[in-house]
Each structure stands twice: as C-alpha cells, then as structure tokens.
Design a protein around this motif. Sequence first.
Motif, PDB file in Angstrom:
ATOM      1  N   LYS A  99      57.350   7.750  36.702  1.00 50.54           N
ATOM      2  CA  LYS A  99      58.431   6.786  36.489  1.00 50.54           C
ATOM      3  C   LYS A  99      59.589   6.998  37.463  1.00 50.54           C
ATOM      4  CE  LYS A  99      60.936   9.261  32.924  1.00 50.54           C
ATOM      5  NZ  LYS A  99      61.514   9.188  31.604  1.00 50.54           N
ATOM      6  N   LEU A 100      59.648   8.170  38.110  1.00 48.93           N
ATOM      7  CA  LEU A 100      60.700   8.456  39.091  1.00 48.93           C
ATOM      8  C   LEU A 100      60.224   8.284  40.532  1.00 48.93           C
ATOM      9  CD1 LEU A 100      62.248  11.630  37.423  1.00 48.93           C
ATOM     10  CD2 LEU A 100      62.932   9.231  37.141  1.00 48.93           C
ATOM     11  N   TYR A 101      58.994   7.831  40.668  1.00 49.73           N
ATOM     12  CA  TYR A 101      58.382   7.621  41.989  1.00 49.73           C
ATOM     13  C   TYR A 101      58.216   6.117  42.146  1.00 49.73           C
ATOM     14  CZ  TYR A 101      54.814   8.324  45.691  1.00 49.73           C
ATOM     15  OH  TYR A 101      54.098   8.324  46.856  1.00 49.73           O
ATOM     16  N   GLN A 102      58.895   5.536  43.119  1.00 49.59           N
ATOM     17  CA  GLN A 102      58.894   4.091  43.276  1.00 49.59           C
ATOM     18  C   GLN A 102      58.363   3.667  44.638  1.00 49.59           C
ATOM     19  OE1 GLN A 102      62.984   2.859  42.485  1.00 49.59           O
ATOM     20  NE2 GLN A 102      62.381   2.379  40.390  1.00 49.59           N
ATOM     21  N   VAL A 103      57.809   2.465  44.621  1.00 46.41           N
ATOM     22  CA  VAL A 103      57.430   1.810  45.861  1.00 46.41           C
ATOM     23  C   VAL A 103      58.226   0.512  45.933  1.00 46.41           C
ATOM     24  CG1 VAL A 103      55.575   0.788  47.229  1.00 46.41           C
ATOM     25  CG2 VAL A 103      55.094   2.768  45.758  1.00 46.41           C
ATOM     26  N   SER A 104      58.943   0.323  47.022  1.00 43.28           N
ATOM     27  CA  SER A 104      59.625  -0.944  47.267  1.00 43.28           C
ATOM     28  C   SER A 104      58.714  -1.777  48.154  1.00 43.28           C
ATOM     29  CB  SER A 104      60.970  -0.730  47.963  1.00 43.28           C
ATOM     30  OG  SER A 104      61.869  -0.082  47.097  1.00 43.28           O
ATOM     31  N   PHE A 105      58.386  -2.968  47.676  1.00 46.06           N
ATOM     32  CA  PHE A 105      57.538  -3.892  48.418  1.00 46.06           C
ATOM     33  C   PHE A 105      58.456  -4.854  49.154  1.00 46.06           C
ATOM     34  CE2 PHE A 105      55.036  -2.217  44.990  1.00 46.06           C
ATOM     35  CZ  PHE A 105      53.798  -1.999  45.571  1.00 46.06           C
ATOM     36  N   LEU A 106      58.289  -4.934  50.462  1.00 47.34           N
ATOM     37  CA  LEU A 106      59.186  -5.703  51.319  1.00 47.34           C
ATOM     38  C   LEU A 106      58.583  -7.041  51.711  1.00 47.34           C
ATOM     39  CD1 LEU A 106      60.110  -2.769  53.726  1.00 47.34           C
ATOM     40  CD2 LEU A 106      61.208  -3.386  51.556  1.00 47.34           C
ATOM     41  N   SER A 107      59.458  -8.019  51.919  1.00 47.60           N
ATOM     42  CA  SER A 107      59.002  -9.336  52.364  1.00 47.60           C
ATOM     43  C   SER A 107      58.524  -9.294  53.811  1.00 47.60           C
ATOM     44  CB  SER A 107      60.123 -10.371  52.213  1.00 47.60           C
ATOM     45  OG  SER A 107      61.267  -9.969  52.962  1.00 47.60           O
ATOM     46  N   GLU A 108      59.078  -8.404  54.597  1.00 42.92           N
ATOM     47  CA  GLU A 108      58.744  -8.240  56.018  1.00 42.92           C
ATOM     48  C   GLU A 108      58.872  -6.758  56.356  1.00 42.92           C
ATOM     49  OE1 GLU A 108      57.925 -10.786  58.068  1.00 42.92           O
ATOM     50  OE2 GLU A 108      58.270 -12.292  56.506  1.00 42.92           O
ATOM     51  N   PRO A 109      58.239  -6.304  57.429  1.00 45.04           N
ATOM     52  CA  PRO A 109      58.473  -4.918  57.860  1.00 45.04           C
ATOM     53  C   PRO A 109      59.938  -4.718  58.253  1.00 45.04           C
ATOM     54  CG  PRO A 109      56.556  -5.844  58.971  1.00 45.04           C
ATOM     55  CD  PRO A 109      57.243  -6.982  58.266  1.00 45.04           C
ATOM     56  N   LEU A 110      60.417  -3.508  58.079  1.00 45.79           N
ATOM     57  CA  LEU A 110      61.787  -3.192  58.484  1.00 45.79           C
ATOM     58  C   LEU A 110      61.910  -3.195  60.001  1.00 45.79           C
ATOM     59  CD1 LEU A 110      62.621  -0.137  56.194  1.00 45.79           C
ATOM     60  CD2 LEU A 110      63.305  -2.523  55.877  1.00 45.79           C
ATOM     61  N   ALA A 111      63.096  -3.514  60.470  1.00 48.42           N
ATOM     62  CA  ALA A 111      63.392  -3.340  61.892  1.00 48.42           C
ATOM     63  C   ALA A 111      63.254  -1.845  62.188  1.00 48.42           C
ATOM     64  CB  ALA A 111      64.805  -3.818  62.199  1.00 48.42           C
ATOM     65  N   PRO A 112      62.724  -1.484  63.348  1.00 52.66           N
ATOM     66  CA  PRO A 112      62.509  -0.062  63.652  1.00 52.66           C
ATOM     67  C   PRO A 112      63.754   0.809  63.488  1.00 52.66           C
ATOM     68  CG  PRO A 112      61.433  -1.431  65.283  1.00 52.66           C
ATOM     69  CD  PRO A 112      62.242  -2.358  64.418  1.00 52.66           C
TER      70      PRO A 112
END
Length: 178
Positions: A99-112
């Motif tokens: 419950k303390l381990y999260q995955v954030s799902f992004l709409s696009e890859p992050l800028a480098p």
Amino acid sequence: MPRQVVLIRGINVGGHNRVGMAPLRELLAAHGHEDVRTLLQSGNVVLTSTATGAELERSLEQAIAAEMGVAPRVVVRTVDELAAVVERDPFGDIADQPKLYQVSFLSEPLAPEVAGELEAADVAPERVAVHGREIYAWHPGGVQRSPLVKLLTDRKLGVAATARNWNTVTKLLELARA
C-alpha cells in the motif's frame, strides 16, 4: 479485440466526483466496450475494445463528462503494458508494504530533464524510478507526509498522472487476465 486497463483519475476520492461503478460499467458497455469490469470504487476498469491508447482515453473522458457530470483524466494501458509494469518492479526487493508502493501512470513520457531531476531528488528514504510512461515510488514513511509525492503532481511533471498502489496494480493485472 484487445483487453485494455483504464485508470480514471480523481473519482470517488474524499467524497468528490462521485461515480457509481455499476452506472460506469453500463455507460462503457453502451459505448460499445465489452466485458467491462471494475475494481474497487476508485476508477479502475478493465474492458475489451477496438479503440486503444489516446483514442480510447479521449472517448472515455468525453463520455464520462457528458453522461456522468464529472470531467476526469483517463489513462489507458494494454494488458501487456500493465504486465510489463509488474515484471519491471524496481523496488520489489525493498517495498515490503504494497500500500506504500505506488506506480504513477503517465499520459505521456516525461521530458528527459524532468525525469532526470525527479530521479536525482533527495527524498531518502523514499525511492523513485522512471520507466517510460510510469513512475515507481516507494514511500516507506507513508504517502501523507511524503516529500516525493509533492514532486509527482501534473504541474511538476508536465503530464497527467494517476497513481495506484501496488496491491491495486497487481489486482488489475489479475482481473485483466481473467
């Protein structure tokens, strides 16, 4: 038709943007999606659809806004993409509380440069790893007072993000494969 995992951000959180799961399933089925299933009450859906990716995200956002009166962001992953997220698991050896381990799902890859700044942030004992359109975050002290969580906002990231804890991620994969 491919199986899709739909992550709807910001519904049924703290009494805001209330959306019933039964009406949501009915709405999605009425829009031509098949074998629609939900997990929990917080915008986790698995469905079969000819639409994929950004096309599916836009159509679901529009349908939910038009027919349910809330305007959430939607992020979609295929079953194979979600399986790869679980297989990658960079913190499985230390994340002993799912419950303390999260995955954030992004709409696009992050800028480098954003990805680099995030991974270089001094947030110990928390840990973060960026992989394509996902950010893995281990919050051993909890999410509420986490300095890392403050770095994972849409404004800081420059893209839309929706987070799920590891329990939910793995249960979604099981549901999608069932």
